[in-house]
Enzyme design. Structure first.
Site: not given
Ligand code: SD4
Length: 331
Positions: A90, A221-223, A244, A246
């Site tokens: 990840s 794109v996430g957070d 978590g 995003g």
């Molecule tokens: C996202 N917060 O891209 C990140 C993902 C994460 O697996 O926590 N990863 O939403």
């Protein structure tokens, strides 16, 4: 262990109850005004990271901090350990690709003086956090995305590498058989590394890096690379990071919220709880997703809280590196 019932009674002081039924905002100004952040206490270096894999990141960061290195150098070095870990699916190399098989990485970094840098959907570079740092230090910008980010990275001497390992390729090919996308709480899909460090001078820095959601849409794109959502640092107050889903964190500008709550007198723990309450209020399917926050204030107090059980984080302070089980909203 905090059950939901106890939690509602004891910890979030009504804010989550309010989130589920009504007025989260009002609960911010009510109970739970903890000792305001003060800078009088002696400063000891500290590192806090999301998830138990943060232990390795903390070790690397603490080596730098113990030698009098800066919080910024430490936080970069810390998360780089996880970016380089091929087994981690990840973050960085070995991260799960998007649905087209492309590994696109998101990362950001924030320095004690408030400067920050970020890259989104960056391909082929093992250490997006270091590219984010170059964006911060060498350009007049904060965020570079996609091809532009890659071009910049190459111009800075970063090497192009294949980030799709055999294992993640296999897993992706398996996924393609059904192409079903369903986030799985706490497992792979939502594990980013967010990290905050405090150096011997009491300066605070933070970083956040991830491959984002497994099999996401190209360009999603996430957070994590969004300053204020996945990460926020205010050197006068403290820092926070999120992990978590995003999409849910961004709605609440979660990490900025945690820091602002600490500025207004909340402990890091109470601030994380309130931020989760805010996320829950803004995301009706919150039971199906995971979001967690970590936080540390200027005094070195830490906290962590998530929607679901299973979130943990690593804290290295006073010579001890340990995993802490975060408290949570739902059993
Ligand atoms: C996202 N917060 O891209 C990140 C993902 C994460 O697996 O926590 N990863 O939403």
């Amino acid at each position: 262990m905090v059950t939901r019932r106890k939690f509602l009674h004891q910890t979030a002081l009504g804010s989550v109850a309010a989130a589920m039924g009504g007025t989260v905002l009002s609960s911010c100004s009510e109970a739970n005004t903890e000792t305001p952040v003060s800078t009088n206490a002696p400063i000891k270096p500290l590192a806090i990271s999301t998830w138990d894999f943060g232990m390795k990141a903390n070790d690397a960061a603490m080596k730098i901090l113990d030698n009098g290195g800066s919080a910024l150098d430490a936080v970069e070095a810390g998360v780089m350990v996880i970016e380089a870990d091929e087994k981690n699916t990840s973050v960085g190399i070995g991260g799960a690709p998007d649905r087209d098989g492309r590994v696109t990485l998101d990362a950001c970094i924030m320095a004690p003086d408030g400067s920050c840098g970020s890259v989104c959907a960056l391909e082929y570079i093992v250490h997006p956090v270091s590219v984010a740092r170059r964006v911060m230090e060498k350009t007049p910008h904060v965020i570079l995305v996609g091809d532009g980010a890659l071009e910049f990275a190459l111009s800075q001497g970063f090497k192009k590498e294949n980030l799709l390992t055999e294992e993640s390729k296999k897993a992706w090919e398996e996924w393609k058989k059904t192409s079903k996308y369903k986030p799985v709480i706490n497992v792979e899909m939502h594990d980013t590394i967010g990290m905050i460090t405090i150096d011997k001078n009491g300066e605070i820095a933070g970083a956040c890096t991830t491959s984002g959601l497994a099999y996401k849409m190209q360009g999603r794109v996430g957070d994590s690379p969004i300053i204020g959502a996945g990460l926020y640092v205010d050197n006068e107050v403290g820092g926070a990071a999120a992990t978590g889903l995003g999409e849910a964190v961004i709605r609440a500008v979660g990490s900025f919220l945690v820091v602002e709550l600490m500025r207004n007198g909340r402990s890091p723990q109470a601030a994380c709880e309130e931020a989760v309450a805010r996320v829950v209020k803004k995301y009706k399917d919150y039971k199906d997703i995971q979001v967690g926050f970590i936080a540390v204030n200027k005094k070195g107090q830490t906290g962590g809280f998530s929607i679901h059980k299973g979130f943990n984080y690593a804290v290295f302070s006073n010579g001890k590196n340990e995993v802490k089980e975060g408290t949570y909203l739902i059993e």
